[in-house]
Design an enzyme around this catalytic site. Structure first.
Site, mmCIF file in Angstrom:
data_model
loop_
_atom_site.group_PDB
_atom_site.id
_atom_site.type_symbol
_atom_site.label_atom_id
_atom_site.label_comp_id
_atom_site.label_asym_id
_atom_site.label_seq_id
_atom_site.Cartn_x
_atom_site.Cartn_y
_atom_site.Cartn_z
ATOM 1 N N LYS A 1 40.209 40.709 22.025
ATOM 2 C CA LYS A 1 41.190 39.636 22.151
ATOM 3 C C LYS A 1 42.276 39.746 21.089
ATOM 4 O O LYS A 1 43.450 39.445 21.336
ATOM 5 C CB LYS A 1 40.494 38.281 22.084
ATOM 6 C CG LYS A 1 39.554 38.020 23.260
ATOM 7 C CD LYS A 1 38.894 36.663 23.158
ATOM 8 C CE LYS A 1 37.976 36.397 24.344
ATOM 9 N NZ LYS A 1 36.830 37.308 24.392
ATOM 10 N N ARG B 1 39.239 44.191 35.537
ATOM 11 C CA ARG B 1 38.337 44.477 36.659
ATOM 12 C C ARG B 1 38.675 43.538 37.804
ATOM 13 O O ARG B 1 39.525 42.662 37.687
ATOM 14 C CB ARG B 1 36.882 44.250 36.248
ATOM 15 C CG ARG B 1 36.662 42.861 35.659
ATOM 16 C CD ARG B 1 35.202 42.532 35.439
ATOM 17 N NE ARG B 1 35.012 41.351 34.607
ATOM 18 C CZ ARG B 1 35.130 40.102 35.002
ATOM 19 N NH1 ARG B 1 35.480 39.839 36.248
ATOM 20 N NH2 ARG B 1 34.923 39.094 34.180
#
Length: 501
Positions: free
Chosen positions: A118, A294
């Site tokens: 992150k 994904r």
């Protein structure tokens, strides 16, 4: 360009079947892998070939990248589709696939690594002036220095793991006296869950909406967004109900968030299907949260409103083909909802309720889609995520999609275990959801287990009243035996259905 003739799906359950169906329509052969616990699973039966890769635990089977690659070599596989979960966001595995001369149907290992952190992701997108939640730009290690920063950001603050997701390694801190203890807990949990104890500080947005943007990027530099999904109905930081489009985004805000999502993808040279997640506050200010590299669980709602098959698009991109459409050619058509049907007991804090599907009958009809991996008589394995199915409805507008979902929930018959179907019905009939005035605090603010019991009691009373009225009608002299018999049988069936829910 490189033609794909055979795909190994490195996953299980409904997502494995989902990928295989699209591959079959494209004339591509499929290989299933399975654990000892999934020997009789539907995806094993559906695939052209299937190979057992180990024991029931995921680290003995579905996470064994080396074994999976050996299977690919023996069966002359061209490409691997990772689905979601398991190895789907494992940069090391993606790199192993490429080094083995195979196609990884997903982004590059470098993009997975970059967006998997992150902190690294925030640094990468900073040059595009994308709004971000105020906080630290680097991992915090010095507790005293971190306290100073927390004061500057302003309480409440969120201590957050740099790696992973799913709410692990996250701690909300309301006061400085709690900071040191909560930081230690966050670091410990992040280390245990992800092998990386790096944490950082963000301003805590107490009641945000969770809105994500679907993106697609090809190997020719084309990147588009496929609009948003509203994912604010969550339990334990995990989504339960999703919809597309969101009821709160204006066309201007949708365009702005879409542009930012495309820029996030550009920041990591993204290829394939991905999702950029944002928090949106009560004033409709939005902030970049993270990127999932994904296919998402909730991708069907995007497929419903765009008419695109995201798995087919993934495969075409992996073959080196350019996107066949431009941003201006994409439009939102209708409205879609998805309810994740989990083997969980909403009346017991959503704890897993593993067992056998004694009854399992899917709903049907126009605008209803069920992505699942089970059938009647099968057991829900204890080793994996307890999701049974994704129940998706589509309508010309939001209300029609809700009406279809409520009808589908009533038609869905599952006994032997508790599920999230009653919770879904509770949400979809709640005024906050119907009005669109809700956020990620919906469960905390509106839901209590007793409410499900009240809902069942009210339905039981309604059925009992209807049954009484029918019995009275049967006793009238002018009631024909044939019509009375027909009505009585139908009502008895509904009575059993409601009692079983």
């Amino acid at each position: 360009m490189r033609k794909i003739n055979k795909i190994l799906v490195a996953n299980r359950g409904e997502i494995a079947l989902r990928v295989m169906r699209s591959a079959k329509e494209m004339g591509i052969k499929t290989v299933a892998i399975y654990s000892e616990a999934d020997r009789n699973a539907l995806h094993v039966r559906y695939a052209d070939e299937a190979v057992c890769v180990g024991g029931p635990k995921s680290n003995e089977s579905y996470l064994r990248g080396d074994v999976i690659l050996d299977v690919c070599k023996k069966l002359k596989v061209d490409a691997i589709h990772p689905g979601y979960g398991f190895l789907s966001e494992n940069a090391g595995f993606a790199r192993m696939v490429q080094e083995a001369g195979l196609i990884f149907i997903g982004p590059s290992p470098e993009a997975i690594e970059l967006m998997g952190s992150k902190l690294a992701a925030k640094a990468a997108v900073a040059k595009y002036n994308i709004p971000m939640v105020p906080g630290t730009e680097e991992a915090i290690t010095d507790v005293e220095a971190a306290k100073v920063i927390a004061h500057e950001v302003g309480f409440p603050i969120l201590i957050k793991a740099s790696a992973g997701g799913g709410g692990k390694g996250m701690r909300v801190v309301d006061h400085i006296d709690m900071f040191e203890e909560q930081m230690k807990l966050a670091v410990s949990e992040a280390t245990s869950a992800f092998g990386d104890g790096s944490v950082f500080i963000e301003k805590y947005i107490g009641s945000p909406r969770h809105i994500e943007i679907q993106v697609l990027g090809d190997t020719h530099g084309n990147i588009v967004h496929l609009f948003e999904r509203e994912c604010s109905i969550q339990r334990r930081h995990q989504k339960v109900i999703e919809e597309a489009p969101s009821s709160v985004l204006t066309p201007a805000l949708r365009e702005e968030m879409g542009r930012c999502a495309v820029n996030v993808a550009k920041a990591c040279d993204y290829v394939g299907a991905g999702t950029v997640e944002f928090l949106v506050d009560e004033n409709l200010n939005f902030y970049f949260l993270e990127m999932n590299t994904r296919l998402q669980v909730e991708h069907p709602v995007t497929e419903q409103i765009t008419g695109l098959d995201l798995v087919k698009e993934q495969i075409l991109i992996a073959e080196g083909k350019a996107l066949s459409f431009r941003q201006e050619q994409l439009h939102i058509n209708g409205h879609a909802l998805e309810l994740r049907v989990y083997a969980e007991d909403p009346a017991n804090n959503f704890l897993p309720d593993i067992g056998r599907l004694e009854t399992y009958k899917r709903p049907q009809g126009l605008g209803v889609r069920v992505d699942d991996g089970f059938e009647q008589g099968m057991d829900i394995p204890i080793y994996y995520d307890p999701m049974i199915a994704k129940l998706v409805t589509f309508g010309k507008d939001r209300q029609e999609a809700i009406d279809k979902m409520l009808r589908a929930i009533d038609e869905y018959q599952i006994t032997g275990i508790e599920t999230t179907l009653p919770f879904g019905k509770y949400v979809l009939t709640h005024e906050a959801f119907l009005s669109g005035n809700f956020d990620t605090k919906f469960i905390e603010r509106y839901f209590a287990p007793d409410m499900l019991k009240l809902q069942v009691d009210e339905e039981t009373e309604q059925v009992a009243a209807a049954l009484t009225a029918i019995l009275l009608q049967q006793n009238k002299p002018n009631a024909t035996q044939e019509s009375a018999g027909t009505i009585s049988n139908h009502t008895a069936s509904n009575w059993r259905t409601n009692r079983l829910k």
